[in-house]
Scaffold this motif. Structure first.
Motif, PDB file in Angstrom:
ATOM      1  N   UNK A  75       0.842  -1.199   0.000  1.00 12.34           N
ATOM      2  CA  UNK A  75       0.000   0.000   0.000  1.00 12.34           C
ATOM      3  C   UNK A  75       0.875   1.246   0.000  1.00 12.34           C
ATOM      4  N   UNK A  76       0.560   2.196  -0.885  1.00 13.27           N
ATOM      5  CA  UNK A  76       1.310   3.444  -0.978  1.00 13.27           C
ATOM      6  C   UNK A  76       0.365   4.620  -0.740  1.00 13.27           C
ATOM      7  N   UNK A  77       0.752   5.514   0.155  1.00 12.20           N
ATOM      8  CA  UNK A  77       0.001   6.745   0.350  1.00 12.20           C
ATOM      9  C   UNK A  77       0.422   7.768  -0.692  1.00 12.20           C
ATOM     10  N   UNK A  78      -0.547   8.297  -1.463  1.00 14.56           N
ATOM     11  CA  UNK A  78      -0.229   9.262  -2.515  1.00 14.56           C
ATOM     12  C   UNK A  78      -1.021  10.542  -2.296  1.00 14.56           C
ATOM     13  N   UNK A  79      -0.398  11.665  -2.635  1.00 14.38           N
ATOM     14  CA  UNK A  79      -1.089  12.954  -2.520  1.00 14.38           C
ATOM     15  C   UNK A  79      -0.718  13.910  -3.653  1.00 14.38           C
ATOM     16  N   UNK A  80       0.009  13.400  -4.647  1.00 14.32           N
ATOM     17  CA  UNK A  80       0.396  14.241  -5.775  1.00 14.32           C
ATOM     18  C   UNK A  80       1.686  14.995  -5.589  1.00 14.32           C
ATOM     19  N   UNK A  81       2.280  14.936  -4.400  1.00 12.19           N
ATOM     20  CA  UNK A  81       3.544  15.634  -4.171  1.00 12.19           C
ATOM     21  C   UNK A  81       4.681  14.889  -4.848  1.00 12.19           C
ATOM     22  N   UNK A  82       5.790  15.585  -5.052  1.00 10.06           N
ATOM     23  CA  UNK A  82       6.965  14.958  -5.653  1.00 10.06           C
ATOM     24  C   UNK A  82       7.449  13.798  -4.792  1.00 10.06           C
ATOM     25  N   UNK A  83       7.364  13.978  -3.473  1.00 14.98           N
ATOM     26  CA  UNK A  83       7.800  12.931  -2.562  1.00 14.98           C
ATOM     27  C   UNK A  83       6.963  11.673  -2.716  1.00 14.98           C
ATOM     28  N   UNK A  84       5.652  11.833  -2.868  1.00 16.48           N
ATOM     29  CA  UNK A  84       4.799  10.650  -3.009  1.00 16.48           C
ATOM     30  C   UNK A  84       4.983   9.986  -4.370  1.00 16.48           C
ATOM     31  N   UNK A  85       5.318  10.753  -5.394  1.00 18.51           N
ATOM     32  CA  UNK A  85       5.592  10.164  -6.706  1.00 18.51           C
ATOM     33  C   UNK A  85       6.841   9.292  -6.656  1.00 18.51           C
ATOM     34  N   UNK A  86       7.850   9.744  -5.927  1.00 16.92           N
ATOM     35  CA  UNK A  86       9.052   8.925  -5.748  1.00 16.92           C
ATOM     36  C   UNK A  86       8.730   7.660  -4.967  1.00 16.92           C
ATOM     37  N   UNK A  87       7.808   7.779  -3.994  1.00 13.40           N
ATOM     38  CA  UNK A  87       7.382   6.608  -3.228  1.00 13.40           C
ATOM     39  C   UNK A  87       6.658   5.610  -4.132  1.00 13.40           C
ATOM     40  N   UNK A  88       5.858   6.115  -5.074  1.00 11.36           N
ATOM     41  CA  UNK A  88       5.176   5.240  -6.035  1.00 11.36           C
ATOM     42  C   UNK A  88       6.198   4.478  -6.872  1.00 11.36           C
ATOM     43  N   UNK A  89       7.203   5.176  -7.385  1.00 16.05           N
ATOM     44  CA  UNK A  89       8.233   4.517  -8.190  1.00 16.05           C
ATOM     45  C   UNK A  89       8.922   3.403  -7.399  1.00 16.05           C
ATOM     46  N   UNK A  90       9.287   3.737  -6.157  1.00 13.42           N
ATOM     47  CA  UNK A  90       9.967   2.754  -5.310  1.00 13.42           C
ATOM     48  C   UNK A  90       9.059   1.560  -5.051  1.00 13.42           C
ATOM     49  N   UNK A  91       7.784   1.839  -4.777  1.00 14.36           N
ATOM     50  CA  UNK A  91       6.837   0.781  -4.439  1.00 14.36           C
ATOM     51  C   UNK A  91       6.550  -0.130  -5.636  1.00 14.36           C
ATOM     52  N   UNK A  92       6.522   0.420  -6.834  1.00 13.12           N
ATOM     53  CA  UNK A  92       6.316  -0.413  -8.025  1.00 13.12           C
ATOM     54  C   UNK A  92       7.441  -1.435  -8.134  1.00 13.12           C
ATOM     55  N   UNK A  93       8.660  -0.987  -7.963  1.00  8.59           N
ATOM     56  CA  UNK A  93       9.802  -1.904  -8.036  1.00  8.59           C
ATOM     57  C   UNK A  93       9.739  -2.948  -6.925  1.00  8.59           C
ATOM     58  N   UNK A  94       9.330  -2.518  -5.738  1.00  5.73           N
ATOM     59  CA  UNK A  94       9.218  -3.435  -4.607  1.00  5.73           C
ATOM     60  C   UNK A  94       8.129  -4.479  -4.849  1.00  5.73           C
ATOM     61  N   UNK A  95       6.984  -4.033  -5.362  1.00  3.40           N
ATOM     62  CA  UNK A  95       5.899  -4.964  -5.657  1.00  3.40           C
ATOM     63  C   UNK A  95       6.322  -5.986  -6.711  1.00  3.40           C
ATOM     64  N   UNK A  96       7.062  -5.538  -7.713  1.00  6.59           N
ATOM     65  CA  UNK A  96       7.539  -6.444  -8.758  1.00  6.59           C
ATOM     66  C   UNK A  96       8.500  -7.486  -8.189  1.00  6.59           C
ATOM     67  N   UNK A  97       9.383  -7.052  -7.279  1.00  5.24           N
ATOM     68  CA  UNK A  97      10.336  -7.995  -6.684  1.00  5.24           C
ATOM     69  C   UNK A  97       9.625  -9.102  -5.917  1.00  5.24           C
TER      70      UNK A  97
END
Length: 299
Positions: free
Chosen positions: A6-28
């Motif tokens: 689960x990723x918390x998103x709010x449109x900020x640059x910080x949350x976008x970086x969290x999305x990128x990291x989480x996608x890679x983590x979910x794939x692993x």
């Protein structure tokens, strides 16, 4: 059913970086990814009549945020299954509730509207200090968040609660195909004869990854005990033991400089509803050079 990441998103640059990291983590880990946006627009905007084509501006913004984040995730890795939700609640309660059925929660360092230069936002701090599932706060500059340094670090403490952190770190190292470094800090304080040795900081009983006055051979034995099971469970992982003299928070912060992820434990006392984090995890969340995973242990 597999629990989602689960990723918390709010449109900020910080949350976008969290999305990128989480996608890679979910794939692993072969996990589905759930994007969650907390929105309270309903409290401040009167609902439009059902026959009206206009939607409240808050609703439009909330839907745009999750849609754009979902699109970003799918572009990064089309193989990851992505879902997105807008929840009518505050961010902390939304993420804590989502964490009850999650592999882990992922947040950015701070969100929209936070004070410029803030080290860590209040939502990320509170979630890391209260969640009953692992929480990863994505922080640090490249190349650390990208995961290209080939090392996961875990702080090893005294209590059995540290076992969860060690297991999580070993699983991460295995899924990434990288090395695991287990760090235990120790101190040999100077004190007057008859006076007690220095103790770990408040809020870190047994999970401080720091042994006050412990000889190096005792520290090494503690590391061996903590790692015995994970070495057997993850034989492909290259495990390094590191006993370092110095304050635990400083030792672990230095170790984060060349790590892809640093993992620490945190106690969760039954019936206690305040922040339960510990000074060492607190320091890492504010200053680590790489993403930080906080692994809870209930006592």
């Amino acid at each position: 059913m597999e629990l989602p990441l689960v990723v918390g998103v709010d449109g900020s640059e910080s949350s976008l970086l969290a999305v990128d990291w989480a996608v890679d983590e979910a794939a692993r880990h072969g996990l589905p990814l759930r994007l969650v946006h907390a929105s309270l627009w309903e409290r401040y905007e009167r609902a439009r009549p059902s026959l009206s084509a206009d939607r409240p501006a808050g609703e439009v913004m909330a839907q745009n945020i999750v849609a754009s984040c979902a699109h970003r995730a799918q572009l990064r890795d089309p193989e990851v299954k992505v879902s997105a939700d807008v929840v009518a609640a505050d961010a902390v309660s939304t993420l804590l509730r989502a964490g009850s059925e999650a592999f882990a929660l992922v947040t950015g360092v701070h969100g929209r509207g936070e004070v410029a230069g803030l080290l860590l936002g209040s939502v990320s701090l509170t979630v890391a200090a209260r969640a009953m599932c692992p929480v990863i706060v994505v922080r640090g500059d490249e190349p650390n968040p990208r995961g290209s340094l080939g090392r996961v670090v875990v702080g090893v403490g005294d209590a059995t609660g540290g076992t969860g952190a060690v297991r999580f770190a070993a699983q991460e190292a295995d899924s990434r195909g990288c090395a695991l470094t287990a760090v235990r800090a120790w101190r040999s304080p100077v004190h007057e004869p008859g006076s007690p040795p220095a103790e770990s900081g408040p809020g870190d009983p047994g999970l401080a990854a720091e042994a006050a006055g412990a000889p190096e051979d005792q520290v090494s034995a503690t590391l061996d005990d903590a790692l015995r099971e994970v070495v057997r469970e993850h034989p492909e992982v290259d495990v390094t033991r590191s006993a370092v003299e110095g304050p635990a928070h400083r030792v672990l912060l230095e170790a984060s400089a060349d790590a892809d992820l640093i993992v620490v434990g945190a106690l969760r006392r039954h019936g206690h509803f305040g922040l339960q984090l510990g000074s060492i995890a607190h320091a890492l969340l504010h200053h680590s050079a790489c993403p930080v995973a906080v692994i809870p242990h209930r006592v």
